[in-house]
Design an enzyme around this catalytic site. Structure first.
Site, PDB file in Angstrom:
ATOM      1  N   HIS A 160      -2.317   1.770  -0.579  1.00 50.29           N
ATOM      2  CA  HIS A 160      -2.683   1.334  -1.925  1.00 50.29           C
ATOM      3  C   HIS A 160      -4.137   1.720  -2.172  1.00 50.29           C
ATOM      4  O   HIS A 160      -4.932   1.846  -1.232  1.00 50.29           O
ATOM      5  CB  HIS A 160      -2.523  -0.178  -2.069  1.00 50.29           C
ATOM      6  CG  HIS A 160      -1.102  -0.630  -2.042  1.00 50.29           C
ATOM      7  ND1 HIS A 160      -0.724  -1.881  -2.494  1.00 50.29           N
ATOM      8  CD2 HIS A 160       0.039  -0.018  -1.643  1.00 50.29           C
ATOM      9  CE1 HIS A 160       0.581  -2.013  -2.359  1.00 50.29           C
ATOM     10  NE2 HIS A 160       1.068  -0.898  -1.836  1.00 50.29           N
TER      11      HIS A 160
ATOM     12  N   GLU B 150      -6.657   0.073  -3.229  1.00 47.59           N
ATOM     13  CA  GLU B 150      -7.618  -0.892  -2.705  1.00 47.59           C
ATOM     14  C   GLU B 150      -7.847  -0.691  -1.206  1.00 47.59           C
ATOM     15  O   GLU B 150      -8.979  -0.680  -0.727  1.00 47.59           O
ATOM     16  CB  GLU B 150      -7.130  -2.333  -2.918  1.00 47.59           C
ATOM     17  CG  GLU B 150      -6.858  -2.702  -4.344  1.00 47.59           C
ATOM     18  CD  GLU B 150      -5.400  -2.554  -4.754  1.00 47.59           C
ATOM     19  OE1 GLU B 150      -4.885  -3.440  -5.459  1.00 47.59           O
ATOM     20  OE2 GLU B 150      -4.769  -1.533  -4.383  1.00 47.59           O
TER      21      GLU B 150
ATOM     22  N   CYS C 240      -1.879  -6.867  -5.013  1.00 41.61           N
ATOM     23  CA  CYS C 240      -0.707  -7.513  -4.422  1.00 41.61           C
ATOM     24  C   CYS C 240      -1.166  -8.431  -3.278  1.00 41.61           C
ATOM     25  O   CYS C 240      -2.351  -8.492  -2.946  1.00 41.61           O
ATOM     26  CB  CYS C 240       0.259  -6.449  -3.898  1.00 41.61           C
ATOM     27  SG  CYS C 240      -0.374  -5.536  -2.448  1.00 41.61           S
TER      28      CYS C 240
ATOM     29  N   CYS D 256      -3.002  -6.501  -0.406  1.00 39.78           N
ATOM     30  CA  CYS D 256      -4.365  -6.097  -0.754  1.00 39.78           C
ATOM     31  C   CYS D 256      -5.283  -7.305  -0.883  1.00 39.78           C
ATOM     32  O   CYS D 256      -6.448  -7.244  -0.483  1.00 39.78           O
ATOM     33  CB  CYS D 256      -4.358  -5.262  -2.031  1.00 39.78           C
ATOM     34  SG  CYS D 256      -3.573  -3.639  -1.779  1.00 39.78           S
TER      35      CYS D 256
END
Length: 162
Positions: free
Chosen positions: A55, A57, A85, A88
């Site tokens: 992801h 992040e 999410c 993260c």
């Protein structure tokens, strides 16, 4: 009207999100900043890297931690186009990120304010200050346009296959 630092940094995150979308990834971008200086930028790459943890992040924090030589990044702010999410959000806590600024809320998976409020859990030993809604319309439109295009492509493929 003068742009704020939050708006300028979110514009950089939007640039990263567009790069993700251009590569067929869900268009999410992230920028990690300390004292107004960009430490790292990244965009979603789980398909390209065949890695479910890739992801935006995570990639931005990994890059900054590697450069800093420390997995803890106190005093930093993460700008991301979509509310993080659970995975993260947990990573932000572990990295000791001071502040999260996100664009679009994620009612189906957001762990900051929408579905969960992980950063408000008093049982955890770190707090992350949260600011949501920065460039929200632009962030949300980028995502909805991406998924709208996917639905059109999928419908066309289904018609062609039938």
């Amino acid at each position: 009207m003068t742009e704020t630092l939050d708006e300028r940094m979110m514009d950089l995150a939007l640039e990263e999100a567009r790069r993700a979308g251009a590569g067929g990834e869900v268009p999410v971008g992230a920028v990690l900043v300390r004292d107004g200086a960009v430490l790292a930028r990244a965009h979603n790459r789980p398909l390209a890297l065949q890695d479910p943890t890739a992801h935006a992040e995570v990639l931005a924090v990994r890059a900054a931690a590697s450069t800093a030589g420390n997995y803890r990044l106190p005093g930093t702010t993460l700008y991301v186009t979509l509310e993080p999410c659970i995975m993260c959000a947990g990573m932000l806590l572990q990295a000791r990120i001071a502040r999260l600024v996100f664009g679009a809320a994620d009612p189906k998976g957001g762990a900051a304010v929408s579905l969960y409020r992980l950063f408000e859990d008093a049982r955890l030993n770190h707090r992350v200050a949260v600011t949501g809604g920065v460039r929200a319309a632009a962030c949300a439109e980028l995502l909805s346009g991406f998924f709208r295009e996917k639905r059109v492509d999928s419908a066309a493929h289904s018609r062609d296959a039938g």
